[in-house]
Write a protein that holds these residues in place. Structure first.
Motif, mmCIF file in Angstrom:
data_model
loop_
_atom_site.group_PDB
_atom_site.id
_atom_site.type_symbol
_atom_site.label_atom_id
_atom_site.label_comp_id
_atom_site.label_asym_id
_atom_site.label_seq_id
_atom_site.Cartn_x
_atom_site.Cartn_y
_atom_site.Cartn_z
ATOM 1 N N THR A 54 0.897 -1.265 -0.043
ATOM 2 C CA THR A 54 0.188 -0.201 -0.027
ATOM 3 C C THR A 54 0.786 1.340 0.007
ATOM 4 O OG1 THR A 54 -1.675 -1.152 1.206
ATOM 5 C CG2 THR A 54 -1.830 1.171 1.251
ATOM 6 N N ASN A 101 1.013 4.245 -3.238
ATOM 7 C CA ASN A 101 0.897 5.505 -3.084
ATOM 8 C C ASN A 101 1.823 6.510 -3.138
ATOM 9 O OD1 ASN A 101 -2.242 6.112 -2.207
ATOM 10 N ND2 ASN A 101 -1.441 4.208 -0.951
ATOM 11 N N GLY A 102 3.191 5.867 -3.341
ATOM 12 C CA GLY A 102 4.224 6.665 -3.369
ATOM 13 C C GLY A 102 4.671 7.252 -2.074
ATOM 14 N N GLN A 136 -2.425 -8.649 -3.621
ATOM 15 C CA GLN A 136 -2.813 -7.251 -3.766
ATOM 16 C C GLN A 136 -3.031 -6.526 -5.267
ATOM 17 O OE1 GLN A 136 -2.349 -4.754 -0.883
ATOM 18 N NE2 GLN A 136 -2.794 -6.418 0.298
ATOM 19 N N ASP A 184 -1.100 -4.617 -7.196
ATOM 20 C CA ASP A 184 -1.029 -3.438 -7.381
ATOM 21 C C ASP A 184 0.217 -3.271 -8.588
ATOM 22 O OD1 ASP A 184 -2.374 -2.070 -5.307
ATOM 23 O OD2 ASP A 184 -0.873 -2.758 -3.942
ATOM 24 N N ALA A 211 3.034 -2.267 -9.048
ATOM 25 C CA ALA A 211 4.489 -1.781 -8.925
ATOM 26 C C ALA A 211 5.376 -2.683 -9.809
ATOM 27 C CB ALA A 211 4.990 -2.369 -7.202
ATOM 28 N N TYR A 212 6.487 -2.008 -10.030
ATOM 29 C CA TYR A 212 7.624 -2.917 -10.626
ATOM 30 C C TYR A 212 8.518 -3.798 -10.070
ATOM 31 C CZ TYR A 212 7.415 0.688 -14.346
ATOM 32 O OH TYR A 212 7.001 1.587 -15.435
ATOM 33 N N GLU A 213 8.359 -4.789 -10.461
ATOM 34 C CA GLU A 213 9.355 -5.984 -9.788
ATOM 35 C C GLU A 213 10.559 -6.174 -10.466
ATOM 36 O OE1 GLU A 213 6.605 -9.282 -9.040
ATOM 37 O OE2 GLU A 213 8.273 -10.668 -9.031
ATOM 38 N N MET A 218 7.032 5.656 -10.517
ATOM 39 C CA MET A 218 7.336 7.153 -10.484
ATOM 40 C C MET A 218 8.629 7.249 -9.789
ATOM 41 S SD MET A 218 6.445 9.890 -11.863
ATOM 42 C CE MET A 218 4.835 9.392 -12.639
ATOM 43 N N LEU A 241 11.067 5.089 -9.845
ATOM 44 C CA LEU A 241 12.093 4.539 -10.574
ATOM 45 C C LEU A 241 12.519 5.855 -11.693
ATOM 46 C CD1 LEU A 241 13.814 2.278 -11.311
ATOM 47 C CD2 LEU A 241 12.321 1.757 -12.692
ATOM 48 N N LYS A 287 -9.342 0.350 -6.073
ATOM 49 C CA LYS A 287 -9.094 -0.624 -5.099
ATOM 50 C C LYS A 287 -9.621 0.069 -3.459
ATOM 51 C CE LYS A 287 -5.638 -3.126 -2.746
ATOM 52 N NZ LYS A 287 -4.053 -3.302 -2.902
ATOM 53 N N SER A 291 -7.888 2.005 -0.464
ATOM 54 C CA SER A 291 -6.379 2.103 -0.578
ATOM 55 C C SER A 291 -5.776 3.584 -0.792
ATOM 56 C CB SER A 291 -6.104 1.577 -1.994
ATOM 57 O OG SER A 291 -6.767 2.244 -3.184
ATOM 58 N N SER A 294 5.107 -3.926 -16.753
ATOM 59 C CA SER A 294 5.272 -4.196 -15.328
ATOM 60 C C SER A 294 6.410 -4.530 -14.936
ATOM 61 C CB SER A 294 4.175 -5.018 -15.100
ATOM 62 O OG SER A 294 4.395 -6.422 -15.571
ATOM 63 N N LYS A 295 7.451 -4.314 -15.653
ATOM 64 C CA LYS A 295 8.964 -4.843 -15.207
ATOM 65 C C LYS A 295 9.109 -5.813 -14.145
ATOM 66 C CE LYS A 295 11.223 -0.483 -16.568
ATOM 67 N NZ LYS A 295 10.037 0.283 -17.116
ATOM 68 N N GLN A 296 8.456 -6.954 -14.593
ATOM 69 C CA GLN A 296 8.529 -8.163 -13.864
ATOM 70 C C GLN A 296 10.147 -8.714 -14.383
ATOM 71 O OE1 GLN A 296 5.836 -9.166 -11.917
ATOM 72 N NE2 GLN A 296 5.158 -7.230 -12.246
ATOM 73 N N ILE A 297 11.006 -8.277 -14.009
ATOM 74 C CA ILE A 297 12.326 -8.745 -14.502
ATOM 75 C C ILE A 297 12.447 -10.157 -14.575
ATOM 76 C CG2 ILE A 297 14.650 -8.330 -14.451
ATOM 77 C CD1 ILE A 297 13.199 -5.710 -15.264
ATOM 78 N N PHE A 339 15.162 3.943 -20.646
ATOM 79 C CA PHE A 339 14.349 5.090 -20.175
ATOM 80 C C PHE A 339 15.362 6.111 -19.359
ATOM 81 C CE2 PHE A 339 13.843 2.592 -16.541
ATOM 82 C CZ PHE A 339 14.166 3.537 -15.431
ATOM 83 N N ALA A 342 3.474 12.355 -7.037
ATOM 84 C CA ALA A 342 3.599 10.658 -6.890
ATOM 85 C C ALA A 342 3.001 10.168 -8.217
ATOM 86 C CB ALA A 342 2.971 10.188 -5.953
#
Lengths: 212, 382
Positions: free
Chosen positions: A60, A64-65, A80, A82, A84-86, A188, A190, B108, B111, B185-188, B214, B282
Motif C-alpha cells: 500500500t 501511494n508513493g 494485492q 498493485d 509496482a515494478y518487480e 514514478m 524509478l 481498490k 487504498s 510491469s517490469k517483472q524482470i 528510459f 507521485a
C-alpha cells in the motif's frame, strides 16, 4: 543534499533474511539491528531510509508513493495486485502455496467447496483456472484450524517445510505457485531516482550471486 | 445509517482546498481559451459502448441502466466522448478544443485512491503535422510555469514501439503479449526468462537492455542508434529525434527524458506520447499523445488528432503545500449601515459580512474561525 530513498522492508522473517543481503551489498544496516522500538532508520553511510512494515502495508505504501522501494513476499504482491515494478527476486523467503485439508477431503467432489484462506484473490484465481466455483472464507491467522474445526472443506495457504501441516494432520492435495521475496519499486520513483535505484538493485543482484 | 456518510473513494472539498482546485481549473481553461481553443463540455453519463473497445472501458466503472435498458457509465475518460461528438456532428476540422470535468473509475477500496478525479485538457483535431506535438509540449511547459510547478520533467515515448519490434521477432501473439506485459510491469525475472527464446536475433542486445531503456533523452537515443527498425517505426523514431532537438533549441533549460520501456498512457495512442511530472508528485501531472486512429473507430474517415490531459487534483495537491491563508475579517454592522458595510467589504483584502445580531455573537464567530472582527457600530459612535 540528495533526497533519501525510502525502502519499506517487511518486518519479521523477510527482514531477518534481507538484512544480511543488504550488508553483502555494502550497506551499513547496523541501526536496523539495534532497532529497539523504532520503525524508521536513516542508514548512516548511504542515502537510504529503511521503514519496517507489515507485508500488505508495504504494498500500500508503495502504490501511494509513500515509499520508493518495497521488499516483500511475492504472495502478498500476487494477492494485492498493485502495479509496482518487480525488479529483482532475492531468492530468499522461499515457500509454496498449497491446497491442504484433512486426509478424507475429496478434491474431485462435485459440491461447491468452502475454502479458508488468507489469500482470497489467489484462491479465486486457482479455482477459476480449474473451472470450479468455490465459497471463500477469509481467515486472518492459523488457517490450519479451518478444516479441523469444520469451518472449511480445505485451505489455501503458504508453507515453507510443511511441518505445521503435518503436525495438524493435514495433507497437501495440490501445489500452487512458489513464493519468494521480491524487490519492488514505485514506477514514478524509478523515473525520479533511476540511477540510485538501479545501483541498489545491481548491488543486491551481486550479493545474491556472491552468496550462491 | 449512512445518511451522514460518504462512500469510500469520493470526498468533499471545502474552503481553501476547493478554492485552489477551482483556481487551477480556471487558470488552465483561460490559458487554452487565450490560445484560441474552443470549449467543449460533454455529459458525465455516456453509453458504455463509447469506452468498451479500449483499456479504460475494461476497468471497473460506475455502471447502471438507462431508461431504455442500455448500459450507461459515469465516464472514465474525456477523450473518447470528444471523439464521439466529432463523429456525430458536423464540426469543421481542423479544430482545437479544451475541456475540464470529472472522470470516474472504481479503484481498490480503502487504498487511498480517489474514484472521482478532475481532469482538464485540450485536443487538437485534424493536424497531422509535428507542429501539433510542438504546440502540446509548449503548452505543457508554459502551463507548468504559470501554475508554478517546480522542476518539471518531460518524458517522451512512442506508442506501439515495443509491439512493432516484437512483431519483427515472432508472429506468436501470445508470446508478444506475455513479453509486453512483463516488460511494461517490469517483472524482470519473468521477462528475462521470456526473452531467452530470442537469444540470436538482431535485437538480442536491445531485448537485454530494454527494461532500462528510459532516462535522459540523448542517452536513450544513443542507445537505440545502432539498431535498424522497420520503416514505419524508423519514421517515428526520426520524428522523436527531431522533437527532442526542437525542444532543446526552444526550451534549452528544460530537462527532457525518453521512455521506450513502458506502456503508452492510453491504448488508443498511435504515435509520440508525452508526459510530465514534478519532483513533488507521485503521479504524472500531464499526459498526452497522438491518436490518429481513434476517430476511425466512431466513423469512416481517419482523422489526425492529438490530446493533452492534466491531472487537476494532483496539481492542486502540490499547490496546497506552500499555500498560506490570510485571516478573514468579519464585518459587524447595524442594519442602517449596509452601504458602509458593502464599502468596507470591497476595500478589504479578505472580508465577509457577519450576519449576526449582537456584537458578542460576532466576536464569537471571529474567534471560532481565527479571524478578526471589524465593528462598524463602534465606528459610528465615534
Amino acid at each position: 543534499m540528495t533526497e533519501r530513498i525510502k525502502i519499506a522492508l517487511t518486518k519479521g522473517r523477510v527482514e531477518k533474511q534481507t538484512l544480511p543481503l543488504l550488508e553483502v551489498a555494502g550497506l551499513n544496516v547496523d541501526p536496523v539491528y539495534d532497532k529497539q522500538r523504532r520503525l524508521i532508520f536513516d542508514l548512516p553511510d548511504d542515502p537510504y531510509t529503511i521503514i519496517l512494515a507489515k507485508g500488505p502495508d508495504v504494498s500500500t505504501y508503495l502504490s501511494n508513493g509513500a515509499v520508493d522501494i518495497g521488499i516483500v513476499g511475492s504472495d502478498i504482491l500476487a494477492e494485492q495486485q498493485d502495479d509496482a515494478y518487480e525488479l529483482l527476486d532475492l531468492g530468499i523467503g522461499k515457500c509454496q502455496f498449497i491446497l491442504a485439508s484433512t486426509p478424507d477431503f475429496n478434491p474431485k467432489s462435485t459440491k461447491r467447496k468452502v475454502i479458508g484462506t488468507k489469500y482470497p484473490h489467489i484462491t479465486q484465481e486457482y479455482f477459476a483456472k480449474r473451472g470450479e466455483d468455490v465459497e471463500i472464507i477469509k481467515i486472518e491467522g492459523s488457517v490450519e484450524l479451518a478444516p479441523l474445526i469444520g469451518l472449511a472443506d480445505a485451505i489455501v495457504d503458504i508453507t515453507e517445510t510443511g511441518t505445521t501441516l503435518r503436525e495438524n494432520n493435514l495433507k497437501i492435495f495440490d501445489y500452487l505457485r512458489e513464493v519468494s521475496t521480491r524487490v519492488v519499486v514505485n514506477p514514478m520513483s524509478l523515473k525520479q531516482h533511476r540511477n540510485e535505484i538501479f545501483d541498489l538493485v545491481d548491488r543486491l543482484e551481486g550479493a545474491i550471486k556472491a552468496k550462491s | 445509517m449512512l445518511k451522514n456518510q460518504l462512500p469510500t473513494g469520493v470526498r468533499d472539498e471545502l474552503g481553501i482546498n476547493a478554492r485552489i482546485k477551482e483556481t487551477t481549473v480556471n487558470t488552465i481553461q483561460n490559458y487554452f481559451y487565450q490560445r484560441g481553443f474552443e470549449k467543449i463540455k460533454t455529459p458525465v453519463i455516456e453509453y458504455q459502448d463509447v469506452f468498451e473497445d479500449y483499456d479504460v472501458g475494461q476497468q471497473r466503472l460506475f455502471k447502471f441502466l438507462s431508461a431504455s435498458g442500455n448500459s450507461v457509465v459515469l465516464r472514465p475518460d474525456m477523450t473518447l466522448p470528444l471523439a464521439r461528438v466529432l463523429s456525430s456532428t458536423q464540426v469543421k476540422l481542423p479544430a482545437k478544443f479544451y475541456y475540464s470535468g470529472d472522470i470516474f473509475r472504481i479503484n481498490k477500496a480503502l487504498s487511498g485512491s480517489q474514484d472521482e478525479m478532475t481532469q482538464a485538457g485540450a485536443e487538437l483535431i485534424g493536424f497531422s503535422s509535428m507542429k501539433a506535438e510542438q504546440e502540446c509540449l509548449s503548452m505543457m511547459i508554459e502551463l507548468a510555469q504559470i501554475l508554478e510547478l517546480e522542476s518539471i520533467q518531460i518524458e517522451l515515448g512512442l506508442a506501439r514501439f515495443v509491439k512493432q519490434i516484437l512483431e519483427m521477432l515472432t508472429d506468436n501473439i501470445d508470446q508478444i503479449h506475455a513479453i509486453e506485459e512483463a516488460l511494461f510491469s517490469k517483472q524482470i525475472t519473468k521477462y528475462n526468462q521470456l526473452i531467452v527464446a530470442f537469444d540470436e536475433s538482431e535485437y538480442t542486445s536491445l531485448l537485454k537492455i530494454w527494461p532500462r531503456l528510459f532516462g535522459p533523452a540523448q542517452d536513450v537515443l544513443d542507445e537505440i542508434f545502432p539498431y535498424k527498425f522497420p520503416e514505419r517505426l524508423q519514421e517515428k523514431v526520426t520524428e522523436l529525434r527531431q522533437l527532442v532537438s526542437w525542444l532543446q533549441v526552444r526550451y534549452p533549460n528544460q530537462n527532457v527524458e525518453i521512455d521506450l520501456s513502458t506502456r503508452a498512457p492510453q491504448d488508443y495512442y498511435t504515435g509520440i506520447t508525452f508526459q510530465a511530472y514534478s519532483s513533488q508528485s507521485a503521479t504524472f501531472l500531464f499526459s498526452g499523445g497522438r491518436y490518429d486512429h481513434l476517430l476511425n473507430h466512431f466513423q469512416k474517415e481517419k482523422v489526425a488528432a492529438i490530446g493533452l490531459g492534466i491531472d487537476v487534483d494532483q496539481i492542486a495537491l502540490i499547490s496546497q503545500v506552500d499555500c498560506q491563508t490570510t485571516p478573514m475579517t468579519y464585518i459587524y454592522f447595524n442594519d442602517n449601515q449596509w452601504e458602509l458595510a458593502e464599502q468596507k467589504l470591497m476595500e478589504l483584502d479578505k472580508a465577509t459580512l457577519c450576519l449576526v445580531d449582537s456584537l458578542e455573537e460576532a466576536q464569537k464567530v471571529a474567534d471560532n474561525n481565527d479571524g478578526q472582527l471589524l465593528d462598524l457600530t463602534a465606528e459610528v459612535i465615534k
